[in-house]
Design a protein around this motif. Sequence first.
Motif, PDB file in Angstrom:
ATOM      1  N   VAL A 150       0.843  -1.194   0.000  1.00 61.84           N
ATOM      2  CA  VAL A 150       0.000   0.000   0.000  1.00 61.84           C
ATOM      3  C   VAL A 150       0.885   1.254   0.000  1.00 61.84           C
ATOM      4  CG1 VAL A 150      -1.961  -1.145   1.110  1.00 61.84           C
ATOM      5  CG2 VAL A 150      -0.233  -0.011   2.522  1.00 61.84           C
ATOM      6  N   LYS A 151       0.376   2.321  -0.610  1.00 59.06           N
ATOM      7  CA  LYS A 151       1.166   3.547  -0.755  1.00 59.06           C
ATOM      8  C   LYS A 151       1.511   4.189   0.592  1.00 59.06           C
ATOM      9  CE  LYS A 151      -2.744   6.643  -1.541  1.00 59.06           C
ATOM     10  NZ  LYS A 151      -3.961   5.934  -1.689  1.00 59.06           N
ATOM     11  N   GLU A 152       0.752   3.866   1.623  1.00 55.80           N
ATOM     12  CA  GLU A 152       0.997   4.450   2.952  1.00 55.80           C
ATOM     13  C   GLU A 152       2.355   4.060   3.538  1.00 55.80           C
ATOM     14  OE1 GLU A 152      -3.282   4.777   2.111  1.00 55.80           O
ATOM     15  OE2 GLU A 152      -1.860   3.114   1.939  1.00 55.80           O
ATOM     16  N   HIS A 153       2.983   3.009   2.996  1.00 54.35           N
ATOM     17  CA  HIS A 153       4.325   2.630   3.459  1.00 54.35           C
ATOM     18  C   HIS A 153       5.304   3.780   3.300  1.00 54.35           C
ATOM     19  CE1 HIS A 153       3.921  -1.560   4.522  1.00 54.35           C
ATOM     20  NE2 HIS A 153       3.176  -1.745   3.456  1.00 54.35           N
ATOM     21  N   ALA A 154       5.101   4.622   2.312  1.00 51.33           N
ATOM     22  CA  ALA A 154       6.011   5.746   2.070  1.00 51.33           C
ATOM     23  C   ALA A 154       6.092   6.682   3.272  1.00 51.33           C
ATOM     24  CB  ALA A 154       5.590   6.515   0.824  1.00 51.33           C
ATOM     25  N   SER A 155       5.049   6.748   4.090  1.00 51.02           N
ATOM     26  CA  SER A 155       5.062   7.633   5.264  1.00 51.02           C
ATOM     27  C   SER A 155       6.034   7.147   6.341  1.00 51.02           C
ATOM     28  CB  SER A 155       3.652   7.763   5.851  1.00 51.02           C
ATOM     29  OG  SER A 155       3.247   6.531   6.422  1.00 51.02           O
ATOM     30  N   LEU A 156       6.526   5.916   6.239  1.00 51.61           N
ATOM     31  CA  LEU A 156       7.470   5.379   7.223  1.00 51.61           C
ATOM     32  C   LEU A 156       8.928   5.607   6.831  1.00 51.61           C
ATOM     33  CD1 LEU A 156       5.722   1.976   7.999  1.00 51.61           C
ATOM     34  CD2 LEU A 156       5.645   4.084   9.346  1.00 51.61           C
TER      35      LEU A 156
ATOM     36  N   GLU B   8      17.778  -1.778   9.545  1.00 53.60           N
ATOM     37  CA  GLU B   8      16.989  -2.857  10.140  1.00 53.60           C
ATOM     38  C   GLU B   8      15.661  -3.032   9.405  1.00 53.60           C
ATOM     39  OE1 GLU B   8      15.306  -4.275  14.467  1.00 53.60           O
ATOM     40  OE2 GLU B   8      15.453  -2.127  14.086  1.00 53.60           O
ATOM     41  N   LEU B   9      14.917  -1.958   9.248  1.00 51.36           N
ATOM     42  CA  LEU B   9      13.631  -1.960   8.549  1.00 51.36           C
ATOM     43  C   LEU B   9      13.839  -1.252   7.222  1.00 51.36           C
ATOM     44  CD1 LEU B   9      11.494  -0.783  11.606  1.00 51.36           C
ATOM     45  CD2 LEU B   9      11.971  -3.126  10.894  1.00 51.36           C
ATOM     46  N   LEU B  10      13.549  -1.953   6.113  1.00 53.43           N
ATOM     47  CA  LEU B  10      13.946  -1.438   4.810  1.00 53.43           C
ATOM     48  C   LEU B  10      12.867  -1.614   3.761  1.00 53.43           C
ATOM     49  CD1 LEU B  10      17.397  -3.220   4.887  1.00 53.43           C
ATOM     50  CD2 LEU B  10      17.065  -0.762   5.162  1.00 53.43           C
ATOM     51  N   ASP B  11      12.896  -0.736   2.775  1.00 53.73           N
ATOM     52  CA  ASP B  11      12.049  -0.809   1.596  1.00 53.73           C
ATOM     53  C   ASP B  11      12.972  -0.574   0.404  1.00 53.73           C
ATOM     54  OD1 ASP B  11      10.205  -0.484  -0.470  1.00 53.73           O
ATOM     55  OD2 ASP B  11       9.074   1.102   0.529  1.00 53.73           O
ATOM     56  N   LEU B  12      13.265  -1.639  -0.363  1.00 53.52           N
ATOM     57  CA  LEU B  12      14.160  -1.549  -1.513  1.00 53.52           C
ATOM     58  C   LEU B  12      13.362  -1.682  -2.797  1.00 53.52           C
ATOM     59  CD1 LEU B  12      15.872  -3.270   0.812  1.00 53.52           C
ATOM     60  CD2 LEU B  12      17.516  -3.314  -1.024  1.00 53.52           C
ATOM     61  N   THR B  13      13.692  -0.858  -3.778  1.00 53.01           N
ATOM     62  CA  THR B  13      13.108  -0.950  -5.106  1.00 53.01           C
ATOM     63  C   THR B  13      14.254  -1.021  -6.097  1.00 53.01           C
ATOM     64  OG1 THR B  13      11.221   0.391  -4.400  1.00 53.01           O
ATOM     65  CG2 THR B  13      11.536   0.127  -6.760  1.00 53.01           C
ATOM     66  N   ALA B  14      14.215  -2.037  -6.977  1.00 51.54           N
ATOM     67  CA  ALA B  14      15.317  -2.218  -7.912  1.00 51.54           C
ATOM     68  C   ALA B  14      14.802  -2.618  -9.284  1.00 51.54           C
ATOM     69  CB  ALA B  14      16.269  -3.293  -7.398  1.00 51.54           C
TER      70      ALA B  14
ATOM     71  N   GLU C 109      15.397   3.488   4.405  1.00 43.10           N
ATOM     72  CA  GLU C 109      15.370   3.031   5.785  1.00 43.10           C
ATOM     73  C   GLU C 109      14.031   3.476   6.354  1.00 43.10           C
ATOM     74  OE1 GLU C 109      18.989   4.038   7.988  1.00 43.10           O
ATOM     75  OE2 GLU C 109      19.953   4.393   6.035  1.00 43.10           O
ATOM     76  N   LEU C 110      13.383   2.595   7.108  1.00 40.70           N
ATOM     77  CA  LEU C 110      12.037   2.876   7.607  1.00 40.70           C
ATOM     78  C   LEU C 110      12.011   3.082   9.116  1.00 40.70           C
ATOM     79  CD1 LEU C 110      10.065   0.127   5.621  1.00 40.70           C
ATOM     80  CD2 LEU C 110      10.444   2.518   4.974  1.00 40.70           C
ATOM     81  N   LYS C 111      11.063   3.911   9.554  1.00 42.81           N
ATOM     82  CA  LYS C 111      10.754   4.045  10.966  1.00 42.81           C
ATOM     83  C   LYS C 111       9.793   2.913  11.325  1.00 42.81           C
ATOM     84  CE  LYS C 111       8.964   8.018  10.013  1.00 42.81           C
ATOM     85  NZ  LYS C 111       8.261   9.274   9.994  1.00 42.81           N
ATOM     86  N   SER C 112       9.722   2.584  12.571  1.00 44.99           N
ATOM     87  CA  SER C 112       8.766   1.573  13.019  1.00 44.99           C
ATOM     88  C   SER C 112       7.338   2.119  12.897  1.00 44.99           C
ATOM     89  CB  SER C 112       9.037   1.216  14.491  1.00 44.99           C
ATOM     90  OG  SER C 112       7.990   0.430  15.001  1.00 44.99           O
TER      91      SER C 112
END
Length: 164
Positions: free
Chosen positions: A22-28, A53-59, A156-159
Amino acid sequence: GVPVELTLRTTDEGPRLLAYPVKEHASLRAKSHTLQPQPLNPGENPLAAIKGELLDLTAELAPGDAAELGFNLRGITVSYDAKRQEISCKGKMAALKPVDGKIRLRLMVDRTSIDIFGNDGRLYMPMGVIAAQDNLSLEVYAKGGSAKINALEVHELKSAWNPQ
């Protein structure tokens, strides 16, 4: 797994149900790293300086003549076998055919899972994993030949539980 949006799309193989975060992941997103397009040769790791530790990768990767390419995320390997055209993680495999000679991956890394999305949601592979708490390393690699990184972003993501 992470919350996903399901959509019904027409593909070359006919109608398919696609899954994507979901697009809301971008807020983290806390901190972002972008790699410029570049060759990916065996023994190189353009992500060596990035930890998380918490990651969102796009490749977007072009396998080229590499036999295998992939990521090592906190000690967990997500690999792509270019000849078999399949992605694997922790002994599980799924077909992922290149589109125009490229594969697109989105990898969501949490404390107890890695969610693998391939080719904009045509593949969804949620994997339960436990990464070592002290391993924050990242690697993108090619084996048996060279590949190309067309685009690579690491966020890198916030919790979600402590969003401050």
